[in-house]
Design a protein around this motif. Structure first.
Motif, PDB file in Angstrom:
ATOM      1  N   UNK A 116       0.832  -1.212   0.000  1.00 38.39           N
ATOM      2  CA  UNK A 116       0.000   0.000   0.000  1.00 38.39           C
ATOM      3  C   UNK A 116       0.859   1.251   0.000  1.00 38.39           C
ATOM      4  N   UNK A 118       2.998   4.268   2.447  1.00 38.58           N
ATOM      5  CA  UNK A 118       3.922   4.114   3.565  1.00 38.58           C
ATOM      6  C   UNK A 118       3.255   4.187   4.928  1.00 38.58           C
ATOM      7  N   UNK A 124       8.358  -0.168   7.459  1.00 43.74           N
ATOM      8  CA  UNK A 124       8.550   1.021   8.289  1.00 43.74           C
ATOM      9  C   UNK A 124       7.976   0.828   9.690  1.00 43.74           C
ATOM     10  N   UNK A 128       9.874   1.255  13.200  1.00 43.22           N
ATOM     11  CA  UNK A 128       9.413   2.238  14.187  1.00 43.22           C
ATOM     12  C   UNK A 128       9.256   1.619  15.572  1.00 43.22           C
TER      13      UNK A 128
ATOM     14  N   UNK B  70      10.953   8.344   3.566  1.00 46.46           N
ATOM     15  CA  UNK B  70       9.699   7.662   3.246  1.00 46.46           C
ATOM     16  C   UNK B  70       8.756   7.705   4.438  1.00 46.46           C
ATOM     17  N   UNK B  71       9.328   7.470   5.596  1.00 43.13           N
ATOM     18  CA  UNK B  71       8.511   7.434   6.802  1.00 43.13           C
ATOM     19  C   UNK B  71       7.894   8.812   7.082  1.00 43.13           C
ATOM     20  N   UNK B  73       6.826  10.827   4.788  1.00 40.55           N
ATOM     21  CA  UNK B  73       5.759  11.097   3.818  1.00 40.55           C
ATOM     22  C   UNK B  73       4.800   9.919   3.758  1.00 40.55           C
ATOM     23  N   UNK B  74       3.793   9.932   4.578  1.00 37.13           N
ATOM     24  CA  UNK B  74       2.962   8.728   4.738  1.00 37.13           C
ATOM     25  C   UNK B  74       2.146   8.386   3.494  1.00 37.13           C
ATOM     26  N   UNK B  75       2.109   9.267   2.519  1.00 39.36           N
ATOM     27  CA  UNK B  75       1.296   8.973   1.341  1.00 39.36           C
ATOM     28  C   UNK B  75       2.092   8.373   0.188  1.00 39.36           C
ATOM     29  N   UNK B  76       3.383   8.310   0.341  1.00 39.78           N
ATOM     30  CA  UNK B  76       4.175   7.709  -0.731  1.00 39.78           C
ATOM     31  C   UNK B  76       3.883   6.216  -0.813  1.00 39.78           C
ATOM     32  N   UNK B  77       4.182   5.671  -1.954  1.00 38.83           N
ATOM     33  CA  UNK B  77       4.058   4.231  -2.097  1.00 38.83           C
ATOM     34  C   UNK B  77       5.118   3.552  -1.241  1.00 38.83           C
TER      35      UNK B  77
END
Lengths: 142, 142
Positions: A116, A118, A124, A128, B70-71, B73-77
């Motif tokens: 899906x 990130x 991730x 975390x 990446x972490x 930007x939660x909307x990235x693939x």
DNA sequence: TGTACATGCTCTAGCAGCTAGAGGTTCAAT
DNA sequence: ATTGAACCTCTAGCTGCTAGAGCATGTACA
């Protein structure tokens, strides 16, 4: 008589590395031409081969220094060489065990990732929150 | 608000290392007291935990930098995070295979050593003559 | 309020084991 | 004699920290 380049080629060593070994006293200072270029004989070839082979087996340079000393004194007890090798073997086994644990954890991360975005990426998430880990991988770097 | 020492203790990181991460831009510049000492909040604690955990899993700092981006930007693939993890997994598997070969060779060296003097020490003999090796262990350092 | 002292600060240098590059010289072949 | 590959020394860089010098700050206790 070999040039440093030829010696390097025969042993799979970069020229700079050969000079580096000389600098730290692992290789002897070789003879030079009138113009100042290094020339090597068979003894040096053997020595460098020994070094490279030991490096391929993962021995650190200091251990190799000891092994070379032992090798130069054929009447010493071989117990010391044996113990150096055993120490190295132990290290390799420890590193393998550690990598095994890491592999397990990474596999789990990767397999659970469904693709899906990130915000719900397992990779991730696991990073975390350490508590999600199954295995212990405390020490860094081994 | 945490001092750098307290932050380090919570995350298992040396103080110097925290400052190093700041220096290379992996950790943000934190707030300071009037006297100039660093003070950290929860966001920084989380970030450092993430970094340390990734380090424990063997990720190089550059990969961690990407993972942090990446972490953030939660909307990235999540595909990219996944591929970083896969890359790391592959590396771990390669290193394991290499260590496996080394272990075999070292075991052989050690088991065959009978304990005389160095002139007939198997450990040194094997190192002297690469042709005695059964396995390939060409590349150094993996 | 004074004082001790743990912890903080910056800056520099070091670790392994090479590797790369600058700027110049030598060697061997043609 | 000239070309061009290979040599020379020296310095700096890589990863990921770690250690130390020399000084400033913060906090706890009397």
């Amino acid at each position: 008589m070999l040039t440093i380049g030829a010696l390097g080629k025969k042993t799979g060593t970069k020229v700079q590395t050969v000079r580096y070994y000389e600098q730290i006293g692992l290789m002897p200072e070789p003879g030079r031409t009138e113009g100042g270029q290094r020339r090597y004989g068979d003894a040096e070839l053997d020595r460098l081969s020994f070094i490279r082979h030991a490096r391929q087996l993962g021995f650190p340079l200091e251990a190799i220094r000891e092994l070379l000393d032992l090798s130069d004194n054929p009447d010493c007890s071989c117990a010391e060489a044996d113990s150096i090798a055993r120490r190295q073997l132990k290290q390799v086994e420890q590193r393998m065990a550690r990598l095994e644990a890491l592999r397990t954890e990474l596999q789990r991360m990767v397999h659970e990732c469904s693709g899906g975005n990130t915000s719900e990426c397992r990779v991730l998430e696991v990073l975390r929150d350490h508590s999600e880990c199954l295995t212990n991988h405390e020490e860094i770097g081994a």
